[in-house]
Design a protein around this motif. Structure first.
Motif: not given
Ligand SMILES: [Mg+2]
Ligand SMILES: Nc1ncnc2c1ncn2[C@@H]1O[C@H](COP(=O)(O)OP(=O)(O)O)[C@@H](O)[C@H]1O
Length: 370
Positions: A11, A15-16, A18
């Motif tokens: 998103g 951050d990564g 998922d």
């Molecule tokens: Mg995220």
């Protein structure tokens, strides 16, 4: 054999990735595995740069498209490994990709997600559904949010009204009335973690404000809050969607400069958290809803200080975590894209015109055969 789908999501927080593997039935979903693949700093930096206009965008985007595709493919392979599954067990992957530009307001509205699905299909051998947003936009919609149809499938109750609050970099809500005949509404309400993450990183050098401790140590500045709430996005009627194009660190810094007073950084963080809480409360009350259940998901559902402020500004609502319904906040959006891939591969629409404003239901995404 059960039909299993993988969902891959990154998103606006960047951050990564998922990743989940899930099975969908009439009675709900069953999670067979999950994995988060951290976003390497160099890729994240390149992606953030691409969210604003700059020189040589096509070359920078082209390479990042492939690198993000490789990252998404790695997330899928590690997920399978962890879950003890083989690619042959999976029907398909739904890959959201990474949004680098979302412009629903321009003359020819567009939304751009990268993370080359060809690379994901080639690396995993699996059929990939990607590029979910643009068909909805071609049909006159915002292309966002796309999670409300999944929220309806998973969280609807005939006993009470529910609002699903997805706290990613941006916040979005899905309004699920107990009356199944009532249309589902949903839209982006403004920033959630995005600005708080950026401010925390700038002052404390870490990616996010764990549990909202730092925000809770500060005092809300009412006049800064009013200035932030004057952003025209908040006054727009739904359908509406937003992203890093509207709410980013430079915008915040400009607001602080215009504000004039030198506030303690913790007070700014407290004010940003209050901005999220109040913009959500205004959006929910604006739907004529004053009581029901609030179900929190997305990484911001772990922010205890935000949880407390939402309790204060939405007193008629009982707050719960999606975990109470068997799906941890981290995995809700990735599960939505697994579900959307399942819809597309079954020839079923995934958008809700009442949410996005599209002319009608559409089968979403492009299919990249495995
Ligand atoms: Mg995220
Ligand atoms: N324990 C926590 N306390 C406060 N915030 C958290 C916590 N865990 C995660 N977050 C927030 O959640 C964000 C990630 O949420 P996520 O749902 O992945 O957003 P996105 O969909 O935008 O990537 C992090 O950037 C962070 O701000």
């Amino acid at each position: 054999m059960a039909e299993l789908y993988i969902g891959l999501m990154s998103g606006t927080s960047m951050d990564g990735v998922d990743a989940v593997v899930a099975e969908f039935g009439k009675e709900g979903m069953h999670l067979h595995g999950s994995h988060s693949e951290p976003m390497p700093a160099a890729i994240r930096h390149g992606l953030i740069e691409l969210t604003q206009p700059g020189p040589n965008e096509i070359d920078r985007m082209g390479e990042l498209d492939v690198q993000v595709g490789q990252l998404f493919a790695q997330a899928a392979l590690k997920l399978l490994d962890k879950a003890g599954l083989k690619p042959a067990d999976i029907q398909g992957i739904g890959s959201h990709g990474q949004t680098i530009r979302h412009r629903p307001q321009v003359r020819s509205p567009f939304s751009l997600q990268i993370g080359d699905p060809n690379t994901i299909a080639e690396t995993t051998g699996l059929t990939v559904v990607a590029d979910f947003r643009r068909r909805d936009m071609a049909a006159g919609g915002q292309g966002a949010p796309l999670v409300p149809a999944f929220h309806q499938y998973l969280f609807h109750s005939e006993g009470l009204d529910r609002v699903i609050v997805n706290l990613g970099g941006i916040a979005n809500i899905s309004v699920l009335r107990r009356d199944l005949k009532a249309p589902v509404y949903g839209f982006d309400t403004g920033p959630a973690n995005g600005l708080m993450d950026a401010w925390h990183q700038r002052h404390l050098g870490q990616a996010y404000d764990e549990d909202g401790h730092w925000a809770a140590s500060g005092t809300v500045d009412a006049s800064l809050l009013a200035r932030l709430l004057a952003h025209p996005f908040f006054a727009l009627p739904a359908p509406k969607s937003t992203g890093r194009e509207d709410f980013h660190l430079e915008w915040l810094l400009a607001q602080l400069q215009a504000h004039g007073q030198n506030l303690p950084p913790a007070d700014v963080q407290a004010t940003l958290l209050e901005l999220t809480a109040q913009s959500l409360a205004t959006a929910i009350h604006g739907q004529g809803l004053n009581e029901g259940e609030l179900i929190l998901c997305g990484g911001g559902a772990y922010n205890k200080a935000l949880w407390q402020r939402l309790d204060a500004v939405l007193p008629g609502f009982q707050q719960r975590s999606s975990a109470d319904f068997g799906l941890a906040p981290t995995w809700v959006e990735a599960s939505a894209f697994a579900w959307l891939a399942c819809r597309t591969l079954q020839g079923l629409p995934g958008n809700l015109p009442s949410v996005t404003g599209a002319r009608g239901p559409r089968i979403l995404g492009g299919v990249y055969p495995g």
